[in-house]
Design a protein around this motif. Structure first.
Motif, PDB file in Angstrom:
ATOM      1  N   THR A   1       0.836  -1.199   0.000  1.00  0.00           N
ATOM      2  CA  THR A   1       0.000   0.000   0.000  1.00  0.00           C
ATOM      3  C   THR A   1       0.869   1.246   0.000  1.00  0.00           C
ATOM      4  O   THR A   1       1.879   1.307   0.716  1.00  0.00           O
ATOM      5  N   ASP A   2       0.479   2.224  -0.806  1.00  0.00           N
ATOM      6  CA  ASP A   2       1.149   3.520  -0.830  1.00  0.00           C
ATOM      7  C   ASP A   2       0.328   4.475   0.027  1.00  0.00           C
ATOM      8  O   ASP A   2      -0.765   4.893  -0.367  1.00  0.00           O
ATOM      9  N   PRO A   3       0.804   4.824   1.232  1.00  0.00           N
ATOM     10  CA  PRO A   3       0.004   5.667   2.123  1.00  0.00           C
ATOM     11  C   PRO A   3      -0.187   7.086   1.586  1.00  0.00           C
ATOM     12  O   PRO A   3      -1.084   7.799   2.047  1.00  0.00           O
ATOM     13  N   ALA A   4       0.619   7.480   0.605  1.00  0.00           N
ATOM     14  CA  ALA A   4       0.496   8.836   0.069  1.00  0.00           C
ATOM     15  C   ALA A   4      -0.798   9.015  -0.719  1.00  0.00           C
ATOM     16  O   ALA A   4      -1.363  10.110  -0.754  1.00  0.00           O
ATOM     17  N   ASN A   5      -1.268   7.932  -1.348  1.00  0.00           N
ATOM     18  CA  ASN A   5      -2.479   8.060  -2.163  1.00  0.00           C
ATOM     19  C   ASN A   5      -3.496   6.940  -1.926  1.00  0.00           C
ATOM     20  O   ASN A   5      -4.567   6.935  -2.528  1.00  0.00           O
ATOM     21  N   GLY A   6      -3.151   5.982  -1.052  1.00  0.00           N
ATOM     22  CA  GLY A   6      -4.075   4.917  -0.709  1.00  0.00           C
ATOM     23  C   GLY A   6      -4.167   3.784  -1.709  1.00  0.00           C
ATOM     24  O   GLY A   6      -4.874   2.807  -1.470  1.00  0.00           O
ATOM     25  N   ARG A   7      -3.470   3.885  -2.828  1.00  0.00           N
ATOM     26  CA  ARG A   7      -3.555   2.809  -3.808  1.00  0.00           C
ATOM     27  C   ARG A   7      -2.793   1.589  -3.310  1.00  0.00           C
ATOM     28  O   ARG A   7      -1.858   1.704  -2.506  1.00  0.00           O
ATOM     29  N   SER A   8      -3.182   0.414  -3.788  1.00  0.00           N
ATOM     30  CA  SER A   8      -2.539  -0.798  -3.294  1.00  0.00           C
ATOM     31  C   SER A   8      -2.441  -1.848  -4.390  1.00  0.00           C
ATOM     32  O   SER A   8      -3.200  -1.838  -5.363  1.00  0.00           O
ATOM     33  N   LEU A   9      -1.479  -2.720  -4.206  1.00  0.00           N
ATOM     34  CA  LEU A   9      -1.315  -3.940  -4.990  1.00  0.00           C
ATOM     35  C   LEU A   9      -1.671  -5.086  -4.054  1.00  0.00           C
ATOM     36  O   LEU A   9      -1.044  -5.245  -3.005  1.00  0.00           O
ATOM     37  N   ALA A  10      -2.682  -5.869  -4.403  1.00  0.00           N
ATOM     38  CA  ALA A  10      -3.159  -6.883  -3.456  1.00  0.00           C
ATOM     39  C   ALA A  10      -3.408  -8.205  -4.171  1.00  0.00           C
ATOM     40  O   ALA A  10      -3.736  -8.248  -5.359  1.00  0.00           O
ATOM     41  N   HIS A  11      -3.248  -9.267  -3.419  1.00  0.00           N
ATOM     42  CA  HIS A  11      -3.517 -10.602  -3.931  1.00  0.00           C
ATOM     43  C   HIS A  11      -3.794 -11.511  -2.736  1.00  0.00           C
ATOM     44  O   HIS A  11      -3.404 -11.219  -1.599  1.00  0.00           O
ATOM     45  N   ALA A  12      -4.482 -12.617  -2.980  1.00  0.00           N
ATOM     46  CA  ALA A  12      -4.730 -13.608  -1.935  1.00  0.00           C
ATOM     47  C   ALA A  12      -4.821 -14.981  -2.579  1.00  0.00           C
ATOM     48  O   ALA A  12      -5.230 -15.114  -3.739  1.00  0.00           O
ATOM     49  N   TYR A  13      -4.407 -15.981  -1.824  1.00  0.00           N
ATOM     50  CA  TYR A  13      -4.469 -17.343  -2.363  1.00  0.00           C
ATOM     51  C   TYR A  13      -4.716 -18.356  -1.257  1.00  0.00           C
ATOM     52  O   TYR A  13      -4.293 -18.182  -0.119  1.00  0.00           O
ATOM     53  N   ASP A  14      -5.432 -19.409  -1.631  1.00  0.00           N
ATOM     54  CA  ASP A  14      -5.686 -20.533  -0.734  1.00  0.00           C
ATOM     55  C   ASP A  14      -4.564 -21.557  -0.878  1.00  0.00           C
ATOM     56  O   ASP A  14      -4.004 -21.748  -1.975  1.00  0.00           O
ATOM     57  N   ILE A  15      -4.245 -22.232   0.223  1.00  0.00           N
ATOM     58  CA  ILE A  15      -3.188 -23.239   0.237  1.00  0.00           C
ATOM     59  C   ILE A  15      -3.823 -24.593   0.487  1.00  0.00           C
ATOM     60  O   ILE A  15      -4.435 -24.829   1.543  1.00  0.00           O
ATOM     61  N   GLU A  16      -3.696 -25.485  -0.475  1.00  0.00           N
ATOM     62  CA  GLU A  16      -4.192 -26.866  -0.349  1.00  0.00           C
ATOM     63  C   GLU A  16      -3.021 -27.778  -0.029  1.00  0.00           C
ATOM     64  O   GLU A  16      -2.027 -27.800  -0.766  1.00  0.00           O
ATOM     65  N   THR A  17      -3.134 -28.505   1.056  1.00  0.00           N
ATOM     66  CA  THR A  17      -2.052 -29.400   1.477  1.00  0.00           C
ATOM     67  C   THR A  17      -2.298 -30.805   0.949  1.00  0.00           C
ATOM     68  O   THR A  17      -3.330 -31.418   1.238  1.00  0.00           O
ATOM     69  N   LEU A  18      -1.342 -31.297   0.197  1.00  0.00           N
ATOM     70  CA  LEU A  18      -1.422 -32.656  -0.347  1.00  0.00           C
ATOM     71  C   LEU A  18      -0.728 -33.632   0.604  1.00  0.00           C
ATOM     72  O   LEU A  18       0.236 -33.254   1.294  1.00  0.00           O
ATOM     73  N   PRO A  19      -1.176 -34.874   0.664  1.00  0.00           N
ATOM     74  CA  PRO A  19      -0.565 -35.831   1.609  1.00  0.00           C
ATOM     75  C   PRO A  19       0.841 -36.234   1.188  1.00  0.00           C
ATOM     76  O   PRO A  19       1.177 -36.271   0.001  1.00  0.00           O
ATOM     77  N   VAL A  20       1.656 -36.523   2.184  1.00  0.00           N
ATOM     78  CA  VAL A  20       2.991 -37.067   1.952  1.00  0.00           C
ATOM     79  C   VAL A  20       2.882 -38.593   2.028  1.00  0.00           C
ATOM     80  O   VAL A  20       2.464 -39.135   3.058  1.00  0.00           O
ATOM     81  N   VAL A  21       3.232 -39.264   0.950  1.00  0.00           N
ATOM     82  CA  VAL A  21       3.146 -40.718   0.936  1.00  0.00           C
ATOM     83  C   VAL A  21       4.513 -41.292   0.595  1.00  0.00           C
ATOM     84  O   VAL A  21       5.362 -40.622   0.018  1.00  0.00           O
ATOM     85  N   SER A  22       4.730 -42.548   0.980  1.00  0.00           N
ATOM     86  CA  SER A  22       6.006 -43.186   0.692  1.00  0.00           C
ATOM     87  C   SER A  22       5.781 -44.664   0.415  1.00  0.00           C
ATOM     88  O   SER A  22       4.690 -45.192   0.615  1.00  0.00           O
TER      89      SER A  22
END
Length: 222
Positions: free
Chosen positions: A201-222
């Motif tokens: 976020t740029d506090p001088a003008n309030g503009r922002s670059l934003a992103h969000a993502y979900d994390i899916e955990t896969l099983p560890v198998v052997s």
């Protein structure tokens, strides 16, 4: 040479970049206290300290994604908000990204851990000059853990080395290069999350670059 195509919305319109190099700058705290704090955070989870600071880790360009969903192996990874520079033929752009990293692998090889997980970038970017004073820009991350949102990171660019210094230390960025530029301290310790929201976020003008993502955990198998 293969390339990863990234697309950004910018104030000047859409920009498409064929990325041929991905660099993750590590240990980029501006002062010794900040670096020591991050080293202590990682030491708590068994990660050895760096040989020198900063360090520049190369990653495969295929690790760069602009997605709202990632898959990781096992429950030992976590993200961190970072400023990201994108070098093009027409100049540099700034976007927000997450250096998602496998913390278990990190305990024996930081370089390998960087390759284990995707580097998640936003889809908006600003043109940027490294001669500008960027210190007031704010980095922020919010983690969703077991259904609850928690403050995860917040700090200004003043906490990391000037981006110009990082670029100069690497020898410059040729067009087609993406550089992740380091992060700010974590609140409450490094930990995995189900979702990570990141922003600049740029506090001088309030503009922002934003992103969000979900994390899916896969099983560890052997």
């Amino acid at each position: 040479m293969g390339a990863q195509i990234l697309r950004f919305e910018t104030p000047d319109g859409p920009v498409e970049v064929a990325v041929t190099d991905c660099v993750v700058a590590g240990w980029t705290g501006r002062d010794k206290a900040a670096i020591d704090h991050h080293i202590e955070e990682l030491a708590e989870i068994g990660v050895p300290g760096p040989s020198t600071v900063p360090l520049y880790y190369r990653c495969a360009v295929e690790q760069l994604i602009q997605s709202d969903h990632v898959q990781v192996i096992g429950g030992d990874s976590s993200g961190e908000v970072e400023p990201v520079l994108v070098a093009t033929e027409s100049g540099l752009y700034l976007t927000v990204g997450s250096d998602h990293t496998d913390r278990k692998v990190e305990t024996y090889s930081i370089a390998v851990s960087k390759q284990m997980c995707p580097k998640v970038l936003g889809s908006t970017a600003w043109p940027v000059s490294l001669d500008d004073d960027l210190d007031a820009l704010v980095l922020e991350a919010t983690a969703t853990i077991k259904g609850a949102e928690e403050p995860y990171q917040t700090g200004t660019f003043a906490l990391i080395r000037p981006l110009k210094d990082l670029v100069d230390g690497y020898g410059g960025l040729k067009p087609g290069t993406v550089m992740l530029c380091g992060t700010v301290p974590v609140t409450g310790g490094i930990r995995p999350a189900d979702r990570l929201a990141i922003s600049i976020t740029d506090p001088a003008n309030g503009r922002s670059l934003a992103h969000a993502y979900d994390i899916e955990t896969l099983p560890v198998v052997s």
